[in-house]
Scaffold this active site. Structure first.
Site, mmCIF file in Angstrom:
data_model
loop_
_atom_site.group_PDB
_atom_site.id
_atom_site.type_symbol
_atom_site.label_atom_id
_atom_site.label_comp_id
_atom_site.label_asym_id
_atom_site.label_seq_id
_atom_site.Cartn_x
_atom_site.Cartn_y
_atom_site.Cartn_z
ATOM 1 N N ASN A 132 0.879 -1.174 0.000
ATOM 2 C CA ASN A 132 0.000 0.000 0.000
ATOM 3 C C ASN A 132 0.916 1.223 0.000
ATOM 4 O OD1 ASN A 132 -1.857 1.970 0.479
ATOM 5 N ND2 ASN A 132 -2.685 1.074 2.358
ATOM 6 N N ARG A 183 -12.489 14.253 9.478
ATOM 7 C CA ARG A 183 -13.266 14.655 8.294
ATOM 8 C C ARG A 183 -14.722 14.885 8.687
ATOM 9 N NH1 ARG A 183 -11.485 9.588 4.767
ATOM 10 N NH2 ARG A 183 -9.497 9.326 5.835
ATOM 11 N N HIS A 218 -13.068 2.019 0.781
ATOM 12 C CA HIS A 218 -13.003 0.934 1.787
ATOM 13 C C HIS A 218 -13.613 -0.362 1.241
ATOM 14 C CE1 HIS A 218 -13.286 4.325 5.021
ATOM 15 N NE2 HIS A 218 -12.011 4.051 4.775
ATOM 16 N N ARG A 271 -2.590 -2.205 -3.346
ATOM 17 C CA ARG A 271 -3.851 -1.529 -3.039
ATOM 18 C C ARG A 271 -3.865 -0.251 -3.866
ATOM 19 N NH1 ARG A 271 -5.509 2.246 1.902
ATOM 20 N NH2 ARG A 271 -7.645 2.562 1.244
ATOM 21 N N GLU A 325 -7.591 -6.260 5.373
ATOM 22 C CA GLU A 325 -7.517 -5.862 3.962
ATOM 23 C C GLU A 325 -6.328 -6.507 3.250
ATOM 24 O OE1 GLU A 325 -8.972 -1.423 3.660
ATOM 25 O OE2 GLU A 325 -8.359 -1.874 5.708
#
Ligand code: ADP
Length: 403
Positions: free
Chosen positions: A7, A244, A183, A94, A387
């Site tokens: 990633n 956020r 996601h 990813r 993941e």
């Protein structure tokens, strides 16, 4: 088959080497602060009790050098887990944005690379970094097949009714402005695990999956497929997140610019880095916030109430969108660890069949579990996400033609 999952961020490379198909983690780590005055590599071998951690502080001028360093570590004669980098046969990347072009895992070739570049408009921080990761991994692991798993892919089954914004049509047709969702790898993984847990086929389960980490999103999964999700074209909408803002009236943004005179950069910083739990309470870590909540701190109580209320609204909306569901699934840092958030966001939902068993909810555990009360008709599950494993699993299935 030794499978490396990578990633790549703008200044970091997160990696995990797995032995597939059994999924054993051989080593993992993080190369960070690439291009900065002081770089750092954290490398871990072994699992659980046998885990060993190594930290190296050194300058890492660019991604190429970072990738070389991690390749050296995994094949180091003393602490390495393989004897030669050519043992790595598969690299799974990813990739954040696949737009509407990538529905599933993809072998990387020049056409795919061009598409990643073209989609950089939609993910200007992530896609260019992901591409650097691919290009450097191709040089450092020349024998390995390179494949990409897109964060948006699982959500490509969302129908137009759900992914379109009510903007003039040209913004969609010409500019590609629509909800894409993120996601996806996590929502897909926990959906599969939930189906297994419930002894059903993936196509037979309908779920509301809640990925609550620093970033957070909820997904409506109908018969194993994503039909709606709370993140949209960007990663700042939907649920309240660590920093956020989540869902907000676009009029507020116009007001900030028109009346308060804030510039575009300032507004962007506020919405992405200074809002969410941090903006509401001065803290974005659920551990310290929960402590303050328990001590009766009014700011923490309000922040966590807003956070949980937003989750509850999405549960209601997605229940209406899906119809009958089998389970609500909590995952990621907050979802897996915060009994408080799980309790607050499912409070007073007995009338729709959701009820937690308080002692099961409070249990501290890192395994998949059912935390619902015996008479709940909709189960509430906690399923740790993974993941890296999901990327390695899909990559292995692709090259072995099992997909
Ligand atoms: P990301 O991958 O998005 O950075 P994670 O899924 O690792 O995030 O989640 C990070 C968040 O999980 C932290 O900000 C913290 O609020 C929360 N978290 C981690 N451990 C716990 C815990 N034991 N109790 C409550 N919250 C936790």
């Amino acid at each position: 088959m030794k499978t490396l999952v990578i990633n790549t961020g703008s200044s970091s490379i997160k990696y995990q080497l797995l032995d597939m198909p059994d999924g054993k983690i051989l080593c993992s780590g993080l190369v960070e602060r690439i291009g900065e005055a002081k770089g750092r590599i954290i490398h871990k071998t072994g699992e659980d009790k046998n885990e060993k951690k190594y930290t190296y502080d050194e300058i890492i001028p660019d991604h190429q050098s970072g990738m070389n360093k991690l390749a050296k570590l995994i094949s180091d004669p003393k602490i390495g887990v393989i004897s030669n980098v050519n043992e790595v046969k598969l690299v799974g990347h990813r990739i954040v944005h696949g737009g509407d072009r990538f529905h599933s895992i993809t072998r990387i070739d020049n056409k795919v690379k061009e598409a990643i570049v073209e989609l950089s408009n939609l993910a200007p921080l992530h896609n260019p970094a992901n591409l650097i990761g691919i290009n450097t991994a191709e040089q450092v692991f020349p024998i390995a097949e390179q494949v990409g798993v897109f964060d948006t892919a699982f959500h490509q089954s969302i129908p137009e009714t759900a992914f379109r914004y009510a903007l003039p049509e040209r913004f969609y047709k010409v500019n590609g402005i629509r909800a894409y969702g993120f996601h996806g790898t996590s929502h897909r993984y926990v959906s599969r695990m939930a189906a297994q847990f419930l002894n059903k086929k993936l196509e037979e389960v309908s779920l509301i999956t809640l990925h609550l980490g620093n970033g957070a999103s909820v997904c409506a999964v109908k018969n194993g497929k994503s039909i709606d999700t709370s993140l949209g074209m960007s990663t700042i909408t939907g649920l309240v997140m660590g920093t956020r803002v989540g869902d907000i009236d676009p009029g507020v943004i116009i007001y900030m610019q028109e009346i308060l005179g804030l510039g575009y950069e300032e507004v962007k910083k506020i919405l992405t880095k200074e809002s969410g739990l941090l903006g509401l309470s001065g803290d974005n870590d659920l551990r310290s916030l929960s402590k303050r909540y328990d001590e009766g701190d009014p700011q923490a109580i309000l922040a966590l109430s807003i956070y949980s209320y937003r989750i509850k609204k999405y549960i209601g909306a997605y229940l209406a969108a899906i119809g009958k569901i089998d389970a609500i699934v909590f995952t990621a840092g907050v979802g897996e660890n915060s009994a408080l958030i799980r309790a607050l966001s499912t409070q007073n939902l007995e009338h729709i069949g959701v009820a937690l068993d308080p002692s099961k909810n409070e249990e501290n555990s890192s395994v998949r579990r059912d935390i619902s009360s015996r008479n709940a008709s909709i189960k509430t599950l906690v399923i740790p996400t993974n993941e890296e494993y999901e990327i390695a699993r899909q990559a292995y299935a692709l090259v072995n033609e099992a997909i």
